[in-house]
Design a protein around this motif. Structure first.
Motif, mmCIF file in Angstrom:
data_model
loop_
_atom_site.group_PDB
_atom_site.id
_atom_site.type_symbol
_atom_site.label_atom_id
_atom_site.label_comp_id
_atom_site.label_asym_id
_atom_site.label_seq_id
_atom_site.Cartn_x
_atom_site.Cartn_y
_atom_site.Cartn_z
ATOM 1 N N THR A 1 0.912 -1.068 0.021
ATOM 2 C CA THR A 1 0.000 -0.120 -0.061
ATOM 3 C C THR A 1 0.784 1.333 0.203
ATOM 4 O O THR A 1 0.749 2.144 -0.835
ATOM 5 N N ILE A 2 1.704 1.247 0.698
ATOM 6 C CA ILE A 2 2.769 2.613 1.038
ATOM 7 C C ILE A 2 3.531 2.695 -0.405
ATOM 8 O O ILE A 2 3.869 3.688 -0.904
ATOM 9 N N ALA A 3 3.989 1.656 -0.619
ATOM 10 C CA ALA A 3 4.955 1.647 -1.854
ATOM 11 C C ALA A 3 4.023 2.198 -3.196
ATOM 12 O O ALA A 3 4.270 3.173 -4.019
ATOM 13 N N ALA A 4 2.594 1.679 -3.291
ATOM 14 C CA ALA A 4 1.823 2.188 -4.249
ATOM 15 C C ALA A 4 1.648 3.557 -4.160
ATOM 16 O O ALA A 4 1.616 4.623 -5.302
ATOM 17 N N HIS A 5 1.211 4.164 -2.875
ATOM 18 C CA HIS A 5 1.188 5.480 -2.712
ATOM 19 C C HIS A 5 2.109 6.457 -2.944
ATOM 20 O O HIS A 5 2.195 7.476 -3.760
#
Lengths: 144, 144
Positions: free
Chosen positions: B8-12
């Motif tokens: 999630t954070i990487a995609a963000h």
DNA sequence: GTCGTCGTAACACTAATTGTTACGACGCTC
DNA sequence: GAGCGTCGTAACAATTAGTGTTACGACGAC
């Protein structure tokens, strides 16, 4: 992901009970299953307790007590087991709410949420395609 | 499963950098991204470091340094990101070797291994169907 | 040479998983 | 109804992964 072995151990226990019953025994004890899985009986009792809540196994108490299948292995799928022992989602959101004043911070959670839901639905369909009967057959087919 | 938020954070972060570059900026700093994701810059730098190793982003150092995309968002999928930040398998085997003298203990690991491989392959196919461009579009489509 | 940012080590905190001990509850057998 | 074996469950320790935080050297533009 810090994967756990709950699904594996639960499938192990169900296959063990199923095979044992086919050999003519009434019930299996957590002690016997724990020996096969090389773990502690309490770990097995905890997992089987969750499977009992899901209606997959039954337990008797008293002398000669133990565990038995509540349904045939053919009618149980890995999805039934997965849902019994893995309540949470596969992917987590941010641990703290992202900045709602930022366009990306505001839109990222609904976006990822719906993507993750689709992916988990696919995972469920795959798990539902494998019965515990399939698992037991594969177990017995392993070369020795 | 004790799911984590790395994907999630990487995609963000990728969506944030992509949008920022479309607004005409050269590079984004871990500080800016961390503010949007409401976390610590070091967490972002660690994750982006893994994405850099996978060839998804580049970094510059020195004054005016920061991060930029190494490829277009259309050419990156969630599978690329997943493989960059999640090395391990989805489901774990027993932590200790099961009893090899027991039929089930002997056959369970190869059986579950091949089942899990099929399931993870399906998961990968699903992740590969979603590009980061899709993610950014969904992010921008969120109601405000 | 200064300054801002990366790169990375080190450490604390939290949470989940697993293993272990302990003990009451239960119900069969005698 | 006494004894016994097993479940049911609480409690706690050990381990591990994830996350947050501080700190500081490395780098490179100006």
């Amino acid at each position: 992901m810090s994967a756990n072995s709950r699904l594996t151990i639960a499938a192990h226990a169900l296959a063990w009970i199923g095979l044992y019953q086919r050999q003519g025994h009434e019930v299996a004890t957590s002690e016997q299953i724990a020996t096969s899985a090389n773990t502690n009986p309490v770990v097995i009792r905890r997992l089987l307790g969750e499977l009992r809540r899901a209606g997959l196994v039954e337990s008797r108490r008293g002398v000669g007590a133990g565990w038995s299948l509540a349904r045939e292995l053919e009618s149980m799928t890995l999805l039934d087991v997965y849902e019994a022992v893995e309540p949470g989602p596969l992917f987590a959101m941010h641990r703290t709410t992202p900045d709602q004043g930022c366009v990306v911070g505001h839109g990222i959670q609904p976006a990822m949420q719906s993507i993750y839901e689709g992916i988990e639905e696919t995972l469920r369909r795959e798990l539902a395609r494998v019965t515990l009967e399939n698992v037991l057959r594969d177990v017995l087919a392993a070369p020795r």
